[in-house]
Design an enzyme around this catalytic site. Sequence first.
Site, PDB file in Angstrom:
ATOM      1  CG  HIS A  53      -0.214   0.274   2.509  1.00 35.17           C
ATOM      2  ND1 HIS A  53       0.460  -0.707   3.178  1.00 35.17           N
ATOM      3  CD2 HIS A  53      -0.037   1.395   3.225  1.00 35.17           C
ATOM      4  CE1 HIS A  53       1.018  -0.206   4.258  1.00 35.17           C
ATOM      5  NE2 HIS A  53       0.740   1.073   4.315  1.00 35.17           N
TER       6      HIS A  53
HETATM    7  C1  UD1 Z   1      -1.822   5.420   6.177  1.00 38.45           C
HETATM    8  C2  UD1 Z   1      -0.499   5.812   6.789  1.00 38.45           C
HETATM    9  C3  UD1 Z   1       0.521   4.709   6.589  1.00 38.45           C
HETATM   10  C4  UD1 Z   1      -0.017   3.378   7.068  1.00 38.45           C
HETATM   11  C5  UD1 Z   1      -1.323   3.107   6.363  1.00 38.45           C
HETATM   12  C6  UD1 Z   1      -1.937   1.800   6.785  1.00 38.45           C
HETATM   13  C7  UD1 Z   1       0.005   8.224   6.771  1.00 38.45           C
HETATM   14  C8  UD1 Z   1       0.855   9.251   6.135  1.00 38.45           C
HETATM   15  N1  UD1 Z   1       0.037   7.015   6.182  1.00 38.45           N
HETATM   16  O1  UD1 Z   1      -1.619   5.331   4.775  1.00 38.45           O
HETATM   17  O2  UD1 Z   1       1.685   5.025   7.325  1.00 38.45           O
HETATM   18  O3  UD1 Z   1       0.919   2.376   6.782  1.00 38.45           O
HETATM   19  O4  UD1 Z   1      -2.226   4.172   6.684  1.00 38.45           O
HETATM   20  O5  UD1 Z   1      -3.090   1.540   6.064  1.00 38.45           O
HETATM   21  O6  UD1 Z   1      -0.631   8.483   7.751  1.00 38.45           O
HETATM   22  N2  UD1 Z   1      -9.058   4.958   2.218  1.00 38.45           N
HETATM   23  C9  UD1 Z   1     -10.269   4.330   2.186  1.00 38.45           C
HETATM   24  N3  UD1 Z   1     -10.815   3.945   3.371  1.00 38.45           N
HETATM   25  C10 UD1 Z   1     -10.208   4.145   4.568  1.00 38.45           C
HETATM   26  C11 UD1 Z   1      -8.982   4.817   4.577  1.00 38.45           C
HETATM   27  C12 UD1 Z   1      -8.402   5.213   3.404  1.00 38.45           C
HETATM   28  O7  UD1 Z   1     -10.854   4.117   1.139  1.00 38.45           O
HETATM   29  O8  UD1 Z   1     -10.755   3.766   5.617  1.00 38.45           O
HETATM   30  C13 UD1 Z   1      -8.442   5.345   0.926  1.00 38.45           C
HETATM   31  C14 UD1 Z   1      -8.740   6.760   0.531  1.00 38.45           C
HETATM   32  O9  UD1 Z   1      -8.859   6.810  -0.853  1.00 38.45           O
HETATM   33  C15 UD1 Z   1      -7.494   7.506   0.943  1.00 38.45           C
HETATM   34  C16 UD1 Z   1      -6.410   6.458   0.714  1.00 38.45           C
HETATM   35  O10 UD1 Z   1      -7.038   5.214   1.040  1.00 38.45           O
HETATM   36  O11 UD1 Z   1      -7.307   8.664   0.214  1.00 38.45           O
HETATM   37  C17 UD1 Z   1      -5.197   6.642   1.558  1.00 38.45           C
HETATM   38  O12 UD1 Z   1      -5.555   6.764   2.939  1.00 38.45           O
HETATM   39  P1  UD1 Z   1      -4.610   7.616   3.929  1.00 38.45           P
HETATM   40  O13 UD1 Z   1      -5.130   7.569   5.309  1.00 38.45           O
HETATM   41  O14 UD1 Z   1      -4.357   8.957   3.329  1.00 38.45           O
HETATM   42  O15 UD1 Z   1      -3.227   6.878   3.839  1.00 38.45           O
HETATM   43  P2  UD1 Z   1      -2.843   5.327   3.782  1.00 38.45           P
HETATM   44  O16 UD1 Z   1      -2.297   5.052   2.435  1.00 38.45           O
HETATM   45  O17 UD1 Z   1      -3.943   4.460   4.279  1.00 38.45           O
END
Ligand code: UD1
Length: 367
Positions: A207
């Site tokens: 991811h």
């Molecule tokens: C975040 C953390 C990362 C961790 C990861 C675990 C930061 C900078 N990054 O990254 O260190 O390893 O979580 O998963 O804090 N989304 C959904 N549903 C959710 C959450 C996210 O659909 O419940 C999608 C959204 O499109 C979002 C994308 O995932 O924009 C990324 O989510 P985000 O929280 O920005 O970062 P992660 O890549 O999950």
Amino acid sequence: MLKIINVVGARPNFMKVAPVVEAMGRRGREFAPLVVHTGQHYDESMSDAFFRDLELPRADYHLGVGSGSHAAQTAAVMERFEPVVLRERPDWVVVVGDVNSTLACALVCAKAGVRSAHVEAGLRSRDRTMPEEINRRLTDQIADLLLTHSADADRNLLAEGIPADRIRLVGNVMIDSLLKHAGRAARSTVREDLGVAGRDYAVVTLHRPSNVDEPGAFARVLSALERLSERLPVVFPAHPRTRARAAEFGLEGRLARAQNLRLVEPLGYLDFLRLMSGAALVLTDSGGLQEETTALGIPCLTLRENTERPVTVELGTNRVVGTDEEKIVEAAFEALDTPRENFSARVPPLWDGRTAERIIDAIAEKS
Ligand code: UD1
């Protein structure tokens, strides 16, 4: 009585906070714990499932922040967390890991004059293109108590000029959750449900932006996984970001065609633990999985150029192999051809299931 706010935001936080809240609950005369969920992760499979599986009490505050750019997400957490801190005036705020919520809440505390403790302090990949590396470095600069899980983390902090009296080596709290829930996880039917029970199989998670936001890197890793899946089933619980990028880059068709490469929804804690603990091999870009596989003695290939968790390579089962297709395939086949008894995995000191107690002892002593 110490009033403590425990912050959770994203998936890798829940298994680190649950044992701490539980330990505080057991010592209810000394600690009054509150849980604040920033809402950085919000899908049922990325959040609610973990509250259930880990028996984490419902959040006292849910900030509902959701997704956004780094700036927007970090700012939203700060704006919504500050009034909670000002209203509750806790003795301490506990933040864990390296996600945007970690830094945002630590920064609110530093400005509000409230003490914060950082669990999993001192990890360094030395790769400043990783958002997590920025979050770690800044959180460690401003938190009042730095709780580390390995001696290399202590050395990193001391080398950055952080005084020794702010640092306490307590061990790995994620392993508290792993050991506590191993018995319940054994009752999960996930291996049967996915048709891999009693067989050799590999588990993949991916991811990181550096892997899945880069079409080239994503395609290279996918090619390696396709080749691996010709030898054994490969189960790939995909993060929402990964699925979205696969669709964007037109890789979905390839994923669907590789028969033995099974893309599935993200799994809850117990199902994933069950799946991981039966795997012949794990391939991942997650930090937590490098540690969990070390504790379980499962061979792990880290699909990154570096790791902030060198102890998993020195003592454990982890190899950092990057994202070159040939290197991944070669390392995977080598791991699969090595009899399991030849893996000289050792569990690092203090990864013993008692870290949460040491965390709350350290907080009590500093109070
Ligand atoms: C975040 C953390 C990362 C961790 C990861 C675990 C930061 C900078 N990054 O990254 O260190 O390893 O979580 O998963 O804090 N989304 C959904 N549903 C959710 C959450 C996210 O659909 O419940 C999608 C959204 O499109 C979002 C994308 O995932 O924009 C990324 O989510 P985000 O929280 O920005 O970062 P992660 O890549 O999950």
